[in-house]
Enzyme design. Structure first.
Site, mmCIF file in Angstrom:
data_model
loop_
_atom_site.group_PDB
_atom_site.id
_atom_site.type_symbol
_atom_site.label_atom_id
_atom_site.label_comp_id
_atom_site.label_asym_id
_atom_site.label_seq_id
_atom_site.Cartn_x
_atom_site.Cartn_y
_atom_site.Cartn_z
ATOM 1 N N TYR A 143 0.844 -1.198 0.000
ATOM 2 C CA TYR A 143 0.000 0.000 0.000
ATOM 3 C C TYR A 143 0.883 1.252 0.000
ATOM 4 O O TYR A 143 1.700 1.425 0.920
ATOM 5 C CB TYR A 143 -0.884 -0.072 1.251
ATOM 6 N N ASP A 228 -1.870 -5.933 9.395
ATOM 7 C CA ASP A 228 -2.888 -4.938 9.078
ATOM 8 C C ASP A 228 -4.055 -5.700 8.437
ATOM 9 O O ASP A 228 -3.955 -6.152 7.290
ATOM 10 C CB ASP A 228 -2.272 -3.895 8.133
ATOM 11 N N ILE A 230 -7.174 -4.644 7.806
ATOM 12 C CA ILE A 230 -8.205 -3.676 7.453
ATOM 13 C C ILE A 230 -9.199 -4.222 6.416
ATOM 14 O O ILE A 230 -10.340 -3.793 6.365
ATOM 15 C CB ILE A 230 -7.542 -2.355 6.977
ATOM 16 N N LYS A 270 -12.819 0.231 5.338
ATOM 17 C CA LYS A 270 -13.042 -0.613 4.148
ATOM 18 C C LYS A 270 -14.251 -1.518 4.323
ATOM 19 O O LYS A 270 -15.122 -1.567 3.469
ATOM 20 C CB LYS A 270 -11.798 -1.471 3.856
HETATM 21 C C1 LIG Z 1 -3.540 -1.648 3.984
HETATM 22 C C2 LIG Z 1 -4.079 -0.325 4.434
HETATM 23 N N1 LIG Z 1 -3.791 0.105 5.666
HETATM 24 C C3 LIG Z 1 -4.237 1.289 6.114
HETATM 25 C C4 LIG Z 1 -5.019 2.108 5.330
HETATM 26 C C5 LIG Z 1 -5.516 3.425 5.887
HETATM 27 O O1 LIG Z 1 -6.849 3.291 6.267
HETATM 28 P P1 LIG Z 1 -7.662 4.363 7.132
HETATM 29 O O2 LIG Z 1 -8.584 5.070 6.176
HETATM 30 O O3 LIG Z 1 -8.437 3.578 8.134
HETATM 31 O O4 LIG Z 1 -6.696 5.292 7.752
HETATM 32 C C6 LIG Z 1 -5.357 1.702 4.029
HETATM 33 C C7 LIG Z 1 -6.173 2.556 3.163
HETATM 34 O O5 LIG Z 1 -6.269 2.390 1.970
HETATM 35 C C8 LIG Z 1 -4.874 0.448 3.578
HETATM 36 O O6 LIG Z 1 -5.169 -0.012 2.369
#
Ligand SMILES: Cc1ncc(COP(=O)(O)O)c(C=O)c1O
Length: 471
Positions: A143, A228, A230, A270
């Site tokens: 990312y 992570d 997410i 997400k």
């Molecule tokens: C792997 C990953 N980590 C963290 C984030 C950041 O997310 P947040 O909007 O919760 O700060 C993203 C956003 O695209 C992501 O893809």
């Protein structure tokens, strides 16, 4: 007269990932007011299930209006300042995290630290684990925001774990060891490994084998692992998602030294599509990390009204169950729509099972198999075709020609239009031998499948139209 931090460019704002956003912002597509504008396919946003959340808010006016039993909660919420977070919200969030993992693991709300999104969670964890002269190992492609989140203010370094298309970008022991050695050569002290599971940008979840490898690696090197997660609620087809927490539990490692060096990052940006609400969390079994991160969280708290609203939504178990399965179904459908359209144009992508994007192989469209060739193609796709997609180089991919294409931040009609634009572009391009070969074998495969519609056989192998006349 400004600080070095304010004037240095290690924030990564000049990466093509962010430049594509700027190009889009100058000329954003709108079906009515700007039909020739750029379509945003570089933003991992989930807009597919807003109606479900809106309908919940509609049916629960009290929660949405911050009142309970005819009493306004306004003053209470306006004054709430405890940086430990609202207990009701933390309880609801850990239950939601368990539900996503099919209740195979449970989470203790006392081990949870609330943060303003995963961005803040990742940076806070880095502040707890590393500093100048330290390194964190990260599998590529990764990312693009990590350059900002992990390095910019903490001054720690990222050392890439190079993964390759030859094994579907899987993490190997060899690649881990190589990255570790590389960090040592650079005189950096390795503090840990950070993985995204499921991966952004690959859209794949880590296999049990990879997770086992990671646990052995951090255990033998005496370092940390940040997972992570997410995208954990976006897994729409098999293989399913295995959380690192499940691996620790099955190995009976949760309360051991190794277990204490494993930290999970989560966010509702997400899975619930709420990046604007800034709801993130760190989960750790290490009390010292929890305590330090809680103190640091003062710099990026979630507002109490957001915590209250989400505690209400997430405590509605019937709603969360239905939301998770319906959202997965919609993502799967969207993913198939993108994949089918790409396939029609002879473009393949990595087989994926999660996320809001596909990792697309456009090597066949490059004028040369170099990062210059990739940039040349990216510029054409952004400025001539009118699609903002993210080049692999912005995700630190070590092979040119891969692009991340998002599919959940637009309507079906817009995705259709995007694919029509791409199709015209591909038709207009001189084909490489490799691509002609791929298209021929695809055509052969399709002939075998009688049920496929006629249009599939009209794939063009020649350079006929100029491509964008009809844009
Ligand atoms: C792997 C990953 N980590 C963290 C984030 C950041 O997310 P947040 O909007 O919760 O700060 C993203 C956003 O695209 C992501 O893809």
């Amino acid at each position: 007269m400004l600080s070095t931090k304010a004037t240095c460019n290690s924030h990564g704002q000049d990466s093509s990932y962010f430049l594509g956003w700027q190009a889009y912002e100058k000329n954003p597509y709108d079906p009515i007011s700007n039909p020739k504008g750029i379509i945003q396919m570089g933003l991992a946003e989930n807009q597919l299930s807003f109606d479900l959340l809106e309908s919940w808010l509609w049916s629960n006016p009290d929660s949405a209006g911050f009142s309970a039993q005819n009493q306004s909660l306004f003053r209470e919420l306006a004054l709430f300042q405890d940086y430990h977070g609202l207990p009701a919200f933390k309880n609801a969030l850990v239950d939601f995290m368990s539900e996503i993992r099919d209740n195979k693991v449970t989470f203790d709300p006392n081990n949870l630290v609330l943060t303003a999104g995963a961005t803040s969670a990742n940076e806070t964890l880095m502040f707890c684990l590393a500093g100048p002269g330290d390194a964190i190992l990260l599998p590529t492609p990764y990312y693009p925001g990590f350059d900002r989140d992990l390095k910019w203010r903490t001054e720690a370094e990222i050392v890439p774990i190079h993964c390759s298309s030859s094994n579907g970008f899987r993490i190997t022991e060899w690649a881990l060891e190589e990255a570790y050695e590389q960090a040592q050569k650079l005189n950096l002290k390795v503090k840990g490994v950070l993985v995204t599971n499921p991966s952004n940008p690959l859209g794949t979840s880590l296999s049990l084998h990879e997770l086992d490898l990671l646990v052995s690696f951090i255990s033998s090197k005496n370092i940390h692992l940040i997972s992570d997660e997410i995208y954990s609620g976006t897994v729409f087809s098999s293989p399913g998602f295995i959380s690192i927490m499940e691996v620790l539990k099955n190995k009976d490692l949760i309360n051991t030294d190794v277990g204490k060096r494993v930290h999970i990052v989560y966010s509702l940006s997400k899975d619930l599509g709420l990046p604007g609400f800034r709801i993130g969390a760190i989960y750790s079994n290490d009390k010292v990390v929890v305590s330090a991160a809680t103190k640091m969280s003062s710099f990026g708290l979630i507002s109490s009204q957001t915590q209250y609203l989400l505690s209400q939504i997430l405590s509605d178990k019937k709603f969360t169950k239905n939301y998770l399965s319906e959202n997965r179904r919609r993502l799967k459908q969207r993913h198939e729509m993108l994949e089918n359209a790409l396939q029609k144009n002879g473009i393949k992508s990595l087989k994926s099972n999660a996320g809001l994007f596909s990792w697309v192989d456009m090597r066949g469209l490059l004028s040369s198999q170099t990062f210059e060739g990739e940039m040349e193609l990216w510029k054409k796709i952004v400025y001539e075709v009118g699609l903002n997609i993210s080049p692999g180089s912005s995700c630190h991919c070590s092979e040119p020609g891969w692009f991340r294409v998002c599919f959940a931040n637009m309507s079906k009609e817009t995705l259709d239009l995007a694919m029509q634009r791409l199709s015209l572009f591909v038709d207009s391009m001189p084909k490489t031998k490799d691509q002609i070969h791929r298209l021929k074998s695809l055509k052969k495969d399709l002939r075998k499948t009688k049920s496929l519609p006629k249009w599939v056989f009209t794939l063009s192998f020649t350079t006929t139209r100029s491509g964008m006349e009809s844009m």
